[in-house]
Design a protein around this motif. Structure first.
Motif, PDB file in Angstrom:
ATOM      1  N   SER A   1     -30.210  18.709  79.302  1.00  0.00           N
ATOM      2  CA  SER A   1     -30.427  18.764  80.756  1.00  0.00           C
ATOM      3  C   SER A   1     -31.714  19.513  80.988  1.00  0.00           C
ATOM      4  CB  SER A   1     -29.256  19.455  81.449  1.00  0.00           C
ATOM      5  OG  SER A   1     -29.258  20.825  81.108  1.00  0.00           O
ATOM      6  N   ARG A   2     -32.285  19.263  82.151  1.00  0.00           N
ATOM      7  CA  ARG A   2     -33.530  19.941  82.502  1.00  0.00           C
ATOM      8  C   ARG A   2     -33.354  20.723  83.784  1.00  0.00           C
ATOM      9  NH1 ARG A   2     -35.487  15.193  80.447  1.00  0.00           N
ATOM     10  NH2 ARG A   2     -36.981  15.434  78.739  1.00  0.00           N
ATOM     11  N   THR A   3     -34.088  21.824  83.857  1.00  0.00           N
ATOM     12  CA  THR A   3     -34.118  22.630  85.074  1.00  0.00           C
ATOM     13  C   THR A   3     -35.570  22.970  85.344  1.00  0.00           C
ATOM     14  OG1 THR A   3     -31.897  23.478  84.728  1.00  0.00           O
ATOM     15  CG2 THR A   3     -33.341  24.841  86.073  1.00  0.00           C
ATOM     16  N   ASN A   4     -35.915  23.031  86.632  1.00  0.00           N
ATOM     17  CA  ASN A   4     -37.296  23.353  86.970  1.00  0.00           C
ATOM     18  C   ASN A   4     -37.407  24.766  87.519  1.00  0.00           C
ATOM     19  OD1 ASN A   4     -39.697  23.468  89.005  1.00  0.00           O
ATOM     20  ND2 ASN A   4     -40.129  21.787  87.597  1.00  0.00           N
ATOM     21  N   TYR A   5     -38.303  25.528  86.899  1.00  0.00           N
ATOM     22  CA  TYR A   5     -38.646  26.841  87.459  1.00  0.00           C
ATOM     23  C   TYR A   5     -40.170  26.950  87.404  1.00  0.00           C
ATOM     24  CZ  TYR A   5     -38.276  31.773  88.642  1.00  0.00           C
ATOM     25  OH  TYR A   5     -38.379  32.992  89.284  1.00  0.00           O
ATOM     26  N   GLY A   6     -40.803  26.151  88.248  1.00  0.00           N
ATOM     27  CA  GLY A   6     -42.251  26.038  88.161  1.00  0.00           C
ATOM     28  C   GLY A   6     -42.651  25.125  87.019  1.00  0.00           C
ATOM     29  N   VAL A   7     -41.982  25.262  85.885  1.00  0.00           N
ATOM     30  CA  VAL A   7     -42.109  24.320  84.765  1.00  0.00           C
ATOM     31  C   VAL A   7     -40.707  23.791  84.439  1.00  0.00           C
ATOM     32  CG1 VAL A   7     -44.140  25.361  83.702  1.00  0.00           C
ATOM     33  CG2 VAL A   7     -41.880  26.243  83.121  1.00  0.00           C
ATOM     34  N   ASN A   8     -40.679  22.602  83.840  1.00  0.00           N
ATOM     35  CA  ASN A   8     -39.400  22.068  83.378  1.00  0.00           C
ATOM     36  C   ASN A   8     -39.029  22.721  82.062  1.00  0.00           C
ATOM     37  OD1 ASN A   8     -38.342  20.111  85.177  1.00  0.00           O
ATOM     38  ND2 ASN A   8     -40.051  18.768  84.653  1.00  0.00           N
ATOM     39  N   PHE A   9     -37.772  23.063  81.905  1.00  0.00           N
ATOM     40  CA  PHE A   9     -37.326  23.559  80.597  1.00  0.00           C
ATOM     41  C   PHE A   9     -35.944  22.999  80.285  1.00  0.00           C
ATOM     42  CE2 PHE A   9     -34.109  26.697  81.753  1.00  0.00           C
ATOM     43  CZ  PHE A   9     -34.400  26.930  83.089  1.00  0.00           C
ATOM     44  N   MET A  10     -35.558  23.106  79.008  1.00  0.00           N
ATOM     45  CA  MET A  10     -34.282  22.576  78.562  1.00  0.00           C
ATOM     46  C   MET A  10     -33.188  23.569  78.955  1.00  0.00           C
ATOM     47  SD  MET A  10     -33.107  21.505  74.760  1.00  0.00           S
ATOM     48  CE  MET A  10     -34.678  20.946  74.190  1.00  0.00           C
ATOM     49  N   SER A  11     -32.258  23.142  79.835  1.00  0.00           N
ATOM     50  CA  SER A  11     -31.235  24.092  80.288  1.00  0.00           C
ATOM     51  C   SER A  11     -29.913  23.898  79.563  1.00  0.00           C
ATOM     52  CB  SER A  11     -31.048  24.007  81.801  1.00  0.00           C
ATOM     53  OG  SER A  11     -30.917  22.675  82.225  1.00  0.00           O
ATOM     54  N   SER A  12     -29.770  22.783  78.820  1.00  0.00           N
ATOM     55  CA  SER A  12     -28.584  22.640  77.966  1.00  0.00           C
ATOM     56  C   SER A  12     -28.867  21.570  76.920  1.00  0.00           C
ATOM     57  CB  SER A  12     -27.349  22.247  78.777  1.00  0.00           C
ATOM     58  OG  SER A  12     -27.392  20.876  79.118  1.00  0.00           O
ATOM     59  N   LEU A  13     -28.068  21.570  75.869  1.00  0.00           N
ATOM     60  CA  LEU A  13     -28.203  20.516  74.861  1.00  0.00           C
ATOM     61  C   LEU A  13     -26.854  20.231  74.228  1.00  0.00           C
ATOM     62  CD1 LEU A  13     -28.172  21.670  71.640  1.00  0.00           C
ATOM     63  CD2 LEU A  13     -30.255  22.739  72.453  1.00  0.00           C
ATOM     64  N   VAL A  14     -26.725  19.000  73.758  1.00  0.00           N
ATOM     65  CA  VAL A  14     -25.550  18.589  72.991  1.00  0.00           C
ATOM     66  C   VAL A  14     -26.080  17.918  71.732  1.00  0.00           C
ATOM     67  CG1 VAL A  14     -23.471  17.151  72.932  1.00  0.00           C
ATOM     68  CG2 VAL A  14     -24.228  18.139  75.102  1.00  0.00           C
ATOM     69  N   LYS A  15     -25.640  18.380  70.574  1.00  0.00           N
ATOM     70  CA  LYS A  15     -26.040  17.732  69.320  1.00  0.00           C
ATOM     71  C   LYS A  15     -24.822  17.747  68.405  1.00  0.00           C
ATOM     72  CE  LYS A  15     -29.058  18.009  65.381  1.00  0.00           C
ATOM     73  NZ  LYS A  15     -29.380  18.961  64.333  1.00  0.00           N
ATOM     74  N   ASP A  16     -24.299  16.575  68.119  1.00  0.00           N
ATOM     75  CA  ASP A  16     -23.049  16.444  67.354  1.00  0.00           C
ATOM     76  C   ASP A  16     -21.975  17.320  68.019  1.00  0.00           C
ATOM     77  OD1 ASP A  16     -24.522  14.825  65.610  1.00  0.00           O
ATOM     78  OD2 ASP A  16     -25.191  16.576  64.477  1.00  0.00           O
ATOM     79  N   ASN A  17     -21.422  18.272  67.286  1.00  0.00           N
ATOM     80  CA  ASN A  17     -20.381  19.119  67.879  1.00  0.00           C
ATOM     81  C   ASN A  17     -20.928  20.465  68.345  1.00  0.00           C
ATOM     82  OD1 ASN A  17     -18.531  17.150  67.582  1.00  0.00           O
ATOM     83  ND2 ASN A  17     -17.568  17.998  65.743  1.00  0.00           N
TER      84      ASN A  17
END
Lengths: 208, 255
Positions: A165-181
């Motif tokens: 997921s992405r969130t913007n705080y002036g720049v976009n950053f990764m706010s969550s991730l799912v990889k396998d389990n």
């Protein structure tokens, strides 16, 4: 249904009480563990964390918690990492000086700067989280749902495209991730009112 | 987009809940009284954060307050800040271990060694600096220790000093307006440098929804704190939040 047991990894960094309360609220049993041999036997483990990346890695290595986490992942059991916990998955962080992370996710961690974000630092408060349809962590929630953040560092978004997921705080950053389990959020679901409780419930339901 | 925050502050001495007016404390009841007379879930489900302050005059009174923190963290899933009597890393640890996410520091705000120790352990973002002030014809005088001790610093220097401290946020609390319900005094806002980088929590004077609206419209104000429970009896806070969202104030929405 038999209630699930969730292990919260206690390595002395962060607010474990709130997480424990949130999982209890959802009907799970909670074990707070710091012994790596007990931790690696978990089916569902939570890696929380607030504070210094450098200090956290030092404690994790000293107590062989990195090995316990590797074992959880290789058994195919579930890992949920929150805030600094998510950052620790990275290959490394530029906090103070470069420190190697757990290296589970190829990305790096860096500080927000006022120059790039034109925003105050730390990034603190509720902010919107945008994700693609089908991201199972956010089942039942709509893209743009608010979650609570408090951090000055974030995982840089390159290299991963899917199930983030992405969130913007002036720049976009990764706010969550799912990889396998492996599941990870930069925000604090346990501090995000009903939105966060829903997300944690989603996670528990995934861990069948 | 980052949202503005509505924060509720509660003052405790031992197990009793207090209201403050111009920094004079008035005992209202104990925690059980609070729970019996107010549907507390309505309040905690209407605010973004909670601040709990230990206002006991007994310097050693830490344990009862930790129990209060524990009670709150069991029942609400929002950030909880705890403050009062944080004179050592040890007290900071006790508050965090009881479930606090952030620490509010007022009287020891300019003790750099203490702040550094806490920041090294829990991160700068875990420290909320709290500054009380009086406005005398737009000259600001800053205080610590529940408003009893003057801090010898000029207004033009205060924000530069705050910017350099290892803290995450600042609470600006007007002693003149505290607990009056007469609305906020905005005059200190124009003294904040344009490039000031720490989020500001504004406190002192909120009496009704209109006061909150006026304050949220100010770009310098990231968050508002109110400690006046009696102004927002019943669903007052819930209604205020709804109205603010209607008026396009960017507040978080929950399912």
């Amino acid at each position: 249904m038999k209630s699930k047991t969730v292990t919260i990894i206690d390595y002395g960094m962060g607010n474990i009480g709130s997480l424990s309360n949130a999982f209890n609220y959802l009907g799970a049993k909670v074990k707070i563990l710091s012994d790596p041999y007990k931790i690696e036997k978990s089916n569902i483990a939570i890696l929380p964390g607030v504070g210094s990346f450098h200090k956290a890695m030092k404690i994790i290595k000293k107590n062989s918690i990195d090995k316990a986490i590797d074992n959880i992942i290789s058994k195919g059991d579930y890992l949920f990492c929150i805030c600094l916990g998510m950052q620790l998955l990275a290959s490394g962080s530029f906090e103070d000086k470069f420190t190697k992370g757990l290296g589970i996710i190829p990305n790096q961690v860096d500080k927000f700067t006022f120059k790039e974000t034109k925003n105050k630092i730390p990034h603190v408060g509720f902010n919107q989280v945008f994700f693609e349809k089908g991201n199972k962590l956010f089942k039942g929630l709509s893209s743009g749902t608010d979650f609570y953040f408090v951090h000055s560092y974030r995982m840089l978004p390159e290299k991963m495209k899917k199930n983030i997921s992405r969130t913007n705080y002036g720049v976009n950053f990764m706010s969550s991730l799912v990889k396998d389990n492996i599941y990870a959020t930069q925000f604090h679901p346990e501090k995000s009112q009903s939105n966060g409780i829903k997300l944690l419930d989603n996670f528990l339901k995934i861990t069948q | 987009m980052i949202k503005k925050r509505l924060i509720f502050t509660l003052l405790f001495e031992k197990d009793s809940f207090f209201l403050s007016r111009n920094f004079r404390l008035q005992k209202i009841g104990n925690y059980d009284w609070l729970k019996k007379n107010y549907d507390f879930s309505v309040i905690t489900e209407s605010v973004d954060e909670i601040i709990l302050l230990n206002v006991s005059r007994d310097e050693n009174e830490i344990q009862n307050f930790c129990e209060i923190i524990k009670t709150f963290t069991k029942e609400c899933f929002i950030p909880i800040s705890a403050g009062g009597k944080i004179s050592s890393l040890d007290v900071a640890k006790k508050y965090i271990q009881s479930g606090a996410d952030k620490l509010v520091i007022n009287s020891n705000l300019f003790k750099k060694n203490l702040l550094k120790k806490i920041a090294n352990t829990f991160g700068e973002q875990s420290i909320v600096g709290s500054l009380d002030y009086m406005n005398i014809n737009d000259n600001f005088i800053f205080y610590k220790k529940n408003g009893s001790t003057k801090i010898n610093i000029k207004t033009k220097n205060i924000f530069d000093t705050l910017a350099k401290l290892p803290i995450g946020e600042i609470i600006l609390n007007s002693i003149d307006m505290d607990g009056t319900s007469n609305g906020f005094d905005f005059s200190i806002l124009k003294r904040i440098p344009k490039n000031f980088q720490k989020p500001i929590i504004y406190a002192g004077g909120a009496g009704n929804y209109k006061h909150l609206l006026d304050a949220f419209k100010k770009k310098e104000i990231d968050s508002i704190s109110t400690a006046n429970l009696l102004n927002f009896v019943g669903d007052g806070l819930q209604e205020a939040r709804k109205q603010l969202i209607k008026k396009n104030i960017k507040l978080a929405k929950w399912i």
